[in-house]
Enzyme design. Structure first.
Site, PDB file in Angstrom:
ATOM      1  N   ASP A 203      39.802  41.876  32.865  1.00 52.64           N
ATOM      2  CA  ASP A 203      40.665  40.906  33.562  1.00 52.64           C
ATOM      3  C   ASP A 203      40.201  40.632  34.984  1.00 52.64           C
ATOM      4  OD1 ASP A 203      41.255  43.382  34.591  1.00 52.64           O
ATOM      5  OD2 ASP A 203      43.422  43.089  34.622  1.00 52.64           O
ATOM      6  N   ASP A 280      42.001  57.375  37.602  1.00 56.48           N
ATOM      7  CA  ASP A 280      41.668  56.864  38.939  1.00 56.48           C
ATOM      8  C   ASP A 280      42.344  57.675  40.042  1.00 56.48           C
ATOM      9  OD1 ASP A 280      44.054  55.905  37.943  1.00 56.48           O
ATOM     10  OD2 ASP A 280      43.871  53.923  38.824  1.00 56.48           O
TER      11      ASP A 280
END
Length: 436
Positions: A203, A280
């Protein structure tokens, strides 16, 4: 050596000729008796000697010509070797092969991302694209396969459910993402044996100089052991908060993600302890970061268009959709970027930040300053940072004690066209991991 041989042979020929001539003149006949007979004998002898000398001279001439040819050939070879050595010493090293790993699941809008990657990619051989798909969503698979041999499609084989209990159930998407990342990175680094990878999600829009940016920073990442990633993302890169200069690059202690490059060496370090979820945030912890930094741009080289995902659009409407994407091509590979190495960067950075006059948040927000020069706002605690960050419009959260985009505790940004450094005191001792 061959020149000396050449001169020796020539000298020998001349001496032989001189000796023969001297001998003939010494043998001149005396008196008139038998003069005719002796003269004929001497002429015959002279003819024989001359024939011998001519044959000898011809042999010498052949040898001389052969030596001359060899000497010329050796001189050419010697010059050629010198040219090759000189060329090798000044030639540019061959460009590295950097794989591009695109993570996908069930977005058919991956076409938008892939079209841009293929549009801006300078070389298929230098930047091979691998799309790794999870979910088994066939419409998305068909979109990816439509690109044929322009890319490689791999599919995450483990589609099993992940058993979770309690509050963890609502985070199942994050568990699947971490599992997918671990599998795909193993596949590309070990299966395809790539040395360096750029991580992209399906995306993301990319800038025209996306590949140029990573290619130029590759040598810095490989040579500076205080770095562990190159990122295309600026967490505070909203319109009005970034300088109008796409060439500006920074060091950052905060792992930015959203289009980033890592080496196989880093993956070898992380692979055996890869987390089950929230990779992350995990990678930002001190045990993984080990005080290493990333390079980030002033103006982002990526921008997300994926409003809906596992985060349910968290931050998108309030923040992410306002991130500015660079639209100019910067020839980074033609620039000297050695200033980004820690030994060069830190001294100038500290001098710049703490040589800037200190002001209060109120002075900034009320516009009471009489100049437009850079300024520094000091924070002394987690709370004072958050208050200042909210008032000035930047991200106010911490991950393992590190503020977004922070370097040595300093967050730099533009506020009403003025450079601002939100900084700890000059006596800063490091990050407090309890700030989160």
């Amino acid at each position: 050596m061959r020149r000396r041989t050449f001169y020796a042979i020539v000298s020998l020929a001349l001496l032989s000729w001189a000796g023969l001539t001297f001998h003939l003149f010494l043998q001149r006949p005396q008196g008139k008796v038998h003069r005719s007979s002796k003269l004929n004998d001497q002429l015959d002898l002279l003819e024989l000697e001359l024939q011998k000398q001519l044959r000898s001279n011809e042999e010498l001439l052949i040898k001389l010509r052969s030596l001359k040819k060899k000497n010329i050939a050796q001189e050419k070879d010697s010059k050629s070797e010198e040219i090759i050595k000189e060329s090798n010493s000044t030639s540019v090293k061959p460009s590295p092969i950097i794989g591009v790993l695109v993570f996908s699941c069930n977005r058919i809008t991956i076409k938008r991302n892939l079209d841009q990657l293929l549009k801006y990619r300078p070389s298929k051989e230098q930047f091979p694209i691998v799309v790794s798909q999870d979910c088994g969503h066939e419409p998305t698979t068909k979109v990816i396969q439509s690109y044929g041999d322009q890319l490689t499609l791999i599919r995450q084989p483990d589609q099993s459910d992940i058993p979770l209990v309690g509050k963890e159930k609502k985070f199942k998407g994050y568990y699947k993402i971490a599992r997918h990342y671990g599998w795909a990175l193993n596949k590309t680094f070990h299966g395809f044996n790539y040395d360096t990878m750029i991580i992209v999600e399906d995306d993301l829009d990319i800038s025209p100089d996306f590949f140029e940016y990573f290619l130029a920073l590759y040598p810095i990442l490989k040579s500076d052991l205080t770095l562990w990633c190159i990122s295309a993302w600026n967490d505070n890169g909203k319109n009005g908060m970034v300088a109008e200069n796409p060439e500006i690059l920074h060091r950052s202690d905060f792992f930015p993600g959203l289009g980033w490059m890592l080496t196989k060496d880093l993956w070898l370090e992380l692979q055996n302890k890869w987390p089950k979820a929230f990779w992350d945030d995990w990678i930002r912890q001190p045990a993984q970061r080990k005080e290493r930094a990333c390079i980030r741009p002033e103006i982002s080289r990526t921008k997300t268009f994926g409003k809906v995902g596992v985060s349910n659009g968290l931050f998108y409407e309030k923040h992410l959709k306002f991130i500015r994407l660079n639209d100019k091509f910067v020839p980074f590979t033609q620039k000297d970027l050695s200033y980004l190495k820690k030994d060069n960067y830190d001294v100038e950075f500290v001098k710049l930040v703490y040589g800037t006059p200190a002001v209060t948040v109120q002075q900034l927000t009320k516009g009471s300053l009489s100049h437009s020069n850079p300024v520094r706002v000091t924070y002394t605690s987690k709370d004072t940072f958050k208050k200042a960050a909210k008032a000035l419009g930047i991200m106010d959260d911490f991950k393992s004690g590190v503020p977004r985009t922070g370097y040595r505790g300093v967050v730099s940004f533009l506020y009403k066209r003025r450079w601002v450094y939100l900084a700890p005191t000059a006596e800063w001792k490091g990050y407090d991991s309890t700030w989160s």
